[in-house]
Design an enzyme around this catalytic site. Structure first.
Site, PDB file in Angstrom:
ATOM      1  N   GLY A  18       0.843  -1.197   0.000  1.00 21.36           N
ATOM      2  CA  GLY A  18       0.000   0.000   0.000  1.00 21.36           C
ATOM      3  C   GLY A  18       0.868   1.232   0.000  1.00 21.36           C
ATOM      4  N   HIS A  19       0.226   2.377  -0.136  1.00 14.41           N
ATOM      5  CA  HIS A  19       1.022   3.593  -0.023  1.00 14.41           C
ATOM      6  C   HIS A  19       0.251   4.673   0.727  1.00 14.41           C
ATOM      7  CE1 HIS A  19      -1.006   3.955  -3.941  1.00 14.41           C
ATOM      8  NE2 HIS A  19      -1.213   5.172  -3.542  1.00 14.41           N
ATOM      9  N   GLY A  20       1.031   5.580   1.339  1.00 12.76           N
ATOM     10  CA  GLY A  20       0.451   6.692   2.080  1.00 12.76           C
ATOM     11  C   GLY A  20       0.825   7.993   1.413  1.00 12.76           C
ATOM     12  N   TYR A  22       3.257  10.005   1.931  1.00 15.98           N
ATOM     13  CA  TYR A  22       4.680  10.211   1.601  1.00 15.98           C
ATOM     14  C   TYR A  22       5.477   8.907   1.604  1.00 15.98           C
ATOM     15  CZ  TYR A  22       4.977  10.275   6.743  1.00 15.98           C
ATOM     16  OH  TYR A  22       4.866   9.974   8.072  1.00 15.98           O
ATOM     17  N   THR A  24       5.635   4.378   0.483  1.00 19.98           N
ATOM     18  CA  THR A  24       5.103   3.161  -0.114  1.00 19.98           C
ATOM     19  C   THR A  24       5.606   2.008   0.739  1.00 19.98           C
ATOM     20  OG1 THR A  24       5.333   4.216  -2.265  1.00 19.98           O
ATOM     21  CG2 THR A  24       4.898   1.858  -2.290  1.00 19.98           C
ATOM     22  N   VAL A  25       4.720   1.049   1.008  1.00 18.27           N
ATOM     23  CA  VAL A  25       5.093  -0.062   1.886  1.00 18.27           C
ATOM     24  C   VAL A  25       5.172  -1.350   1.062  1.00 18.27           C
ATOM     25  CG1 VAL A  25       4.457  -1.356   3.964  1.00 18.27           C
ATOM     26  CG2 VAL A  25       3.972   1.090   3.845  1.00 18.27           C
ATOM     27  N   ASP A 138      -3.669   9.866  16.434  1.00 19.82           N
ATOM     28  CA  ASP A 138      -4.343   9.579  15.158  1.00 19.82           C
ATOM     29  C   ASP A 138      -4.896   8.152  15.167  1.00 19.82           C
ATOM     30  OD1 ASP A 138      -5.345  10.144  12.674  1.00 19.82           O
ATOM     31  OD2 ASP A 138      -3.449   9.854  11.600  1.00 19.82           O
TER      32      ASP A 138
HETATM   33  P1  ATP Z   1      -0.665   8.380   5.458  1.00 22.16           P
HETATM   34  O1  ATP Z   1       0.803   8.437   5.625  1.00 22.16           O
HETATM   35  O2  ATP Z   1      -1.141   9.171   4.295  1.00 22.16           O
HETATM   36  O3  ATP Z   1      -1.418   8.622   6.721  1.00 22.16           O
HETATM   37  P2  ATP Z   1      -0.641   5.551   5.727  1.00 22.16           P
HETATM   38  O4  ATP Z   1      -0.259   5.794   7.121  1.00 22.16           O
HETATM   39  O5  ATP Z   1      -1.712   4.554   5.459  1.00 22.16           O
HETATM   40  O6  ATP Z   1      -1.041   6.907   5.024  1.00 22.16           O
HETATM   41  P3  ATP Z   1       1.694   4.017   5.184  1.00 22.16           P
HETATM   42  O7  ATP Z   1       2.083   3.907   6.612  1.00 22.16           O
HETATM   43  O8  ATP Z   1       2.761   4.290   4.186  1.00 22.16           O
HETATM   44  O9  ATP Z   1       0.647   5.171   4.929  1.00 22.16           O
HETATM   45  O10 ATP Z   1       0.931   2.699   4.791  1.00 22.16           O
HETATM   46  C1  ATP Z   1       0.418   2.509   3.486  1.00 22.16           C
HETATM   47  C2  ATP Z   1      -0.396   1.234   3.452  1.00 22.16           C
HETATM   48  O11 ATP Z   1       0.482   0.113   3.562  1.00 22.16           O
HETATM   49  C3  ATP Z   1      -1.366   1.119   4.616  1.00 22.16           C
HETATM   50  O12 ATP Z   1      -2.596   1.635   4.246  1.00 22.16           O
HETATM   51  C4  ATP Z   1      -1.411  -0.379   4.883  1.00 22.16           C
HETATM   52  O13 ATP Z   1      -2.462  -0.953   4.137  1.00 22.16           O
HETATM   53  C5  ATP Z   1      -0.081  -0.897   4.360  1.00 22.16           C
HETATM   54  N1  ATP Z   1       0.815  -1.151   5.482  1.00 22.16           N
HETATM   55  C6  ATP Z   1       1.445  -0.234   6.238  1.00 22.16           C
HETATM   56  N2  ATP Z   1       2.195  -0.802   7.185  1.00 22.16           N
HETATM   57  C7  ATP Z   1       2.027  -2.128   7.038  1.00 22.16           C
HETATM   58  C8  ATP Z   1       2.522  -3.286   7.751  1.00 22.16           C
HETATM   59  N3  ATP Z   1       3.337  -3.141   8.789  1.00 22.16           N
HETATM   60  N4  ATP Z   1       2.129  -4.504   7.330  1.00 22.16           N
HETATM   61  C9  ATP Z   1       1.279  -4.640   6.289  1.00 22.16           C
HETATM   62  N5  ATP Z   1       0.776  -3.604   5.588  1.00 22.16           N
HETATM   63  C10 ATP Z   1       1.143  -2.371   5.947  1.00 22.16           C
END
Ligand code: ATP
Length: 310
Positions: A18-20, A22, A24-25, A138
Site C-alpha cells: 500500500g502507499h500513504g 509520503y 510506499t510499503v 491519530d
Molecule cells: P498516510 O501516511 O497518508 O497517513 P498511511 O499511514 O496509510 O497513510 P503508510 O504507513 O505508508 O501510509 O501505509 C500505506 C499502506 O500500507 C497502509 O494503508 C497499509 O495498508 C499498508 N501497510 C502499512 N504498514 C504495514 C505493515 N506493517 N504490514 C502490512 N501492511 C502495511
C-alpha cells in the site's frame, strides 16, 4: 537490533502492500533469515522535503524506536531504519491481515464478541503507549492492522506527541509539539483525522491521553454502528458535530439483515467516553472496570491477545 547497520541490499523486496501520503510499503524478506517477513516503508526524501513531512517522519521514527525497546503484541514493531541517497527505510512487523477498517467494511459491523475482543486489545495496547508518555493522536481503524490470526497492531505514529513527564494522570496535557518546542501553534494546528479528533483539541488546542480515549470511543461506536459517530459533509461540519456531541444511535442491523439491538452496555461505555469535558471523561483504568468488560481478566494477557480467528 543488530550492531551492523542494515541496508536495502539485505532484503528481498516483494509486492507493494500500500502507499500513504509520503511513503510506499512493501512486503520484504530478510536475505539472512528468509523465513522472517517484514513490511518495509519506503519514504522518498525528495517527497518528504517537498511536502514538509520531515517533522512527521522524525516523530514516527523516534516514537516507534522508543516503543520497540519493549515488545508489545499490539504495536507494530520498528526493527531497523536506514537510508540511501533517495529514500528512508523503516523495517516493520508485517501485518498480513491488513487494516481493521477493511475488515469492518467487509463485515458491516462487528458483533458483540468481536467488539469486546478488539476493544480489549486496543485498551491494553493504548495503556502501553500511554505508559511511555506517548499520545498517539491519530487512532482510527485505518491505523490498526491485523496479524494472520486477527490480533490487532497499532501503527502510524507520525502524529504522536510526548507528554510532559512532570505532569501525570489522564488530565495531563501537553502544550508543546513533539520536537520539544514551546510553540503553541504546533499544538493548535490540526493533527489526526477529522472524524476522530477530540473536542479539547478543537475548543482549547489541548491534547492529552484523553484525546486518544476519545478516539477509542469513536472506534467502539464505529465497531457496532459501521461508521464513526461524527461525520459531516465537510471537516467543518464534522467539527461542529463533535463539539455539539451530535451523534445518532441506530440499530445494529447490518449483520444478516436483522435488527439485533446493540448491547446497552456498549452504548453506556461509549456515552461515558464521548464526554466533551476531558476531566469528566472515563479513564482507561475506569474503562477496564466498566461492566461491559466484567468477564475480561485484564491480567490474562494470553487470553486478551488470543487471535479472533484462532
Ligand atoms: P498516510 O501516511 O497518508 O497517513 P498511511 O499511514 O496509510 O497513510 P503508510 O504507513 O505508508 O501510509 O501505509 C500505506 C499502506 O500500507 C497502509 O494503508 C497499509 O495498508 C499498508 N501497510 C502499512 N504498514 C504495514 C505493515 N506493517 N504490514 C502490512 N501492511 C502495511
Amino acid at each position: 537490533m543488530t550492531s551492523r547497520k542494515r541496508s536495502p541490499h539485505d532484503f528481498i523486496f516483494k509486492e507493494e502492500l500500500g502507499h500513504g501520503s509520503y511513503s510506499t510499503v512493501f512486503k520484504a524478506l530478510d536475505k539472512k533469515s528468509p523465513n522472517k517477513i517484514y513490511a518495509i516503508k519506503v519514504c522518498s526524501k525528495k517527497h518528504i522535503i517537498k511536502e514538509a513531512k520531515v517533522k512527521y517522519v522524525t516523530i514516527e521514527k523516534n516514537t516507534m524506536n522508543l516503543l520497540a525497546q519493549k515488545h508489545h503484541a499490539g504495536i507494530i514493531k520498528l526493527y531497523y531504519t536506514f537510508h540511501d541517497e533517495e529514500n528512508l527505510y523503516f523495517v516493520l512487523d508485517f501485518a498480513p491481515g491488513g487494516e481493521l477498517l477493511s475488515l469492518l467494511h467487509k463485515m458491516g459491523t462487528f458483533n458483540d464478541i468481536w467488539t469486546r475482543h478488539f476493544t480489549a486489545q486496543l485498551i491494553d495496547a493504548l495503556e502501553f503507549i500511554h505508559s511511555h508518555g506517548i499520545i498517539h493522536r491519530d487512532l482510527k481503524p485505518e491505523n490498526v492492522l491485523l496479524d494472520r490470526d486477527g490480533r490487532l497492531m497499532i501503527t502510524d505514529f507520525g502524529a504522536a506527541a510526548t507528554i510532559d513527564p512532570s505532569l501525570s494522570g489522564d488530565s495531563a496535557k501537553f502544550n508543546s509539539d513533539s520536537n520539544g518546542s514551546k510553540d503553541n501553534q504546533n499544538c493548535a494546528s490540526f493533527v489526526g483525522t477529522a472524524e476522530y479528533v477530540s473536542p479539547e483539541l478543537l475548543l482549547y488546542n489541548q491534547c492529552g491521553y484523553g484525546s486518544d480515549i476519545w478516539a477509542l470511543g469513536c472506534m467502539i461506536y464505529q465497531f457496532v454502528q459501521g461508521q464513526p459517530p461524527f461525520r459531516g459533509e465537510n471537516e467543518l461540519k464534522t467539527f461542529e458535530k463533535i463539539v455539539a456531541l451530535d451523534y445518532p444511535w441506530g440499530p445494529n442491523n447490518r449483520i444478516n439483515n436483522s435488527t439485533s439491538p446493540i448491547n446497552p452496555l456498549v452504548i453506556n461505555l461509549v456515552q461515558k467516553i464521548l464526554v466533551i469535558e476531558v476531566n469528566e471523561r472515563i479513564s482507561l483504568e475506569q474503562i477496564k472496570r466498566h461492566p461491559y468488560f466484567s468477564k475480561v481478566d485484564w491480567n490474562d494477557k494470553i487470553k486478551i491477545w488470543r487471535g479472533i480467528w484462532q
